[in-house]
Design an enzyme around this catalytic site. Sequence first.
Site, PDB file in Angstrom:
ATOM      1  N   PRO A   1       0.856  -1.198   0.000  1.00  0.00           N
ATOM      2  CG  PRO A   1      -0.415  -1.375   1.941  1.00  0.00           C
ATOM      3  CD  PRO A   1       0.800  -1.909   1.276  1.00  0.00           C
TER       4      PRO A   1
ATOM      5  CG  LEU B   1      -5.060  23.310   7.085  1.00  0.00           C
ATOM      6  CD1 LEU B   1      -5.482  23.438   5.631  1.00  0.00           C
ATOM      7  CD2 LEU B   1      -6.161  23.823   7.985  1.00  0.00           C
ATOM      8  CD  GLU B   2       0.227  26.333   6.028  1.00  0.00           C
ATOM      9  OE1 GLU B   2       1.402  26.277   5.654  1.00  0.00           O
ATOM     10  OE2 GLU B   2      -0.498  27.336   5.858  1.00  0.00           O
ATOM     11  N   GLY B   3       0.873  22.682   9.547  1.00  0.00           N
ATOM     12  CA  GLY B   3       0.926  23.024  10.958  1.00  0.00           C
ATOM     13  C   GLY B   3       0.993  21.829  11.906  1.00  0.00           C
TER      14      GLY B   3
END
Lengths: 63, 63, 63, 63, 63, 63
Positions: free
Chosen positions: D2, D9-11
Site C-alpha cells: 500500500p 492542513l499545514e501546521g
Amino acid sequence: MPFITVKVLEGKTKEQKRAMVEKMTKVVTETLDVDESRVFIFIEDLEKENYGKQGRLFSDLDD
Amino acid sequence: MPFITVKVLEGKTKEQKRAMVEKMTKVVTETLDVDESRVFIFIEDLEKENYGKQGRLFSDLDD
Amino acid sequence: MPFITVKVLEGKTKEQKRAMVEKMTKVVTETLDVDESRVFIFIEDLEKENYGKQGRLFSDLDD
Amino acid sequence: MPFITVKVLEGKTKEQKRAMVEKMTKVVTETLDVDESRVFIFIEDLEKENYGKQGRLFSDLDD
Amino acid sequence: MPFITVKVLEGKTKEQKRAMVEKMTKVVTETLDVDESRVFIFIEDLEKENYGKQGRLFSDLDD
Amino acid sequence: MPFITVKVLEGKTKEQKRAMVEKMTKVVTETLDVDESRVFIFIEDLEKENYGKQGRLFSDLDD
C-alpha cells in the site's frame, strides 16, 4: 480535513476495506486531532498489469 | 499548464462531464490567465466501495 | 464530493486563486449537481525546476 | 504495497506525524494483511492559501 | 498525453532532474509511441519528515 | 524511493507497458542514483470520456 489516498494491489475484499477505513479514521482522528467527520479516504485498486517494481510488471513477477 | 484532476462519485453522465470540462476550462482560462489549449482535465470516477467518510465506506452509508 | 486538484505553474496571486476557487466551485455545483459545501479544491504550485515538457526542464526553456 | 498519501492542513508537528505514521502502518498491516516493510506513507502539507472549500480559500475563511 | 509524476526524496540536483526529464521523455516516446511534445513530467520533492516507511518517519530512520 | 505515476490514454498493450517499465526504471536508476529495487511505477489508464483538453472531452474530439 485530512484527505487520504490508499493505493493497494487489487483483490482486497469489502470487509478488509471496511475495517481499514474504520480504523484508519480513528488513528487519524486521534493523532492529528481532527474531527471524524472531516476524514476522507479514497481507495485505489492497483491492477497487476499496471504496477511495476524492479523494472518489471508485477503481473510478470507473478509467474 | 493547469492540470486538473476531478475526483467524483461514479454515476455522472457523459453530458455532465462534457459540460463540466467546457465550463471549467473557461473559468481557469479567465482566472489564471492561461490559454485554453493548455488546460488539461482528468476525471476520476470514485466507486462507492472505494470511498470512506466518517469512518465508514460510502457503500455502507447508502443503506 | 468532488475533490479537485489544480496543478499550476508557481506565481499565481492570491487574488487569482480566490477567483478560481469561487468560480470553479460554482461550475462544479451546477454541472455535476452537488452541493457547494461538498466541493473541495486543492492548488499545487508547480516549480519551474520541477516541471518538464518536450524533454526539457521548464526552467531551462525559460532562458 | 500500500502506498498512502495523507493530505493535511499545514501546521502538524513532527510528533503528530510520527505517531500517525506508526499507528497507520499498524492498521494497514492488520486490516489489509501486508507486511510492515511494504507500507509507504507520504504526507502532503496543505497551505491555507492553496485549499478551497465552499467556494472560498481557507485562508479567507480563517478571518 | 502521458502525464508523469515522479515523487523522489528531496536533495536531487538540477542536473539530475534535467537528465532524468530528457531521458525519461525519450523512453516514453519510444515505448508508448507518442510524440515528444506531448510528454509532461512533474517532479515532487519528498521531505524526509513527510515520508514514512516501516512505521517510522524517514527523518527518524536517518539517525 | 522514486514513486512514479504514468497517466496515459487507454489502449496501450501489455508489451508497451512492460518495455516502458523496464526502460524507465533504468533511466531513473542511472540519473537519480537510486537502486533498481526502490523504483516503483504505477500506470493509470485514462479513459477518453474522462479526459478533457481545450474545453472538450477527448471522446468528442475523436469524432
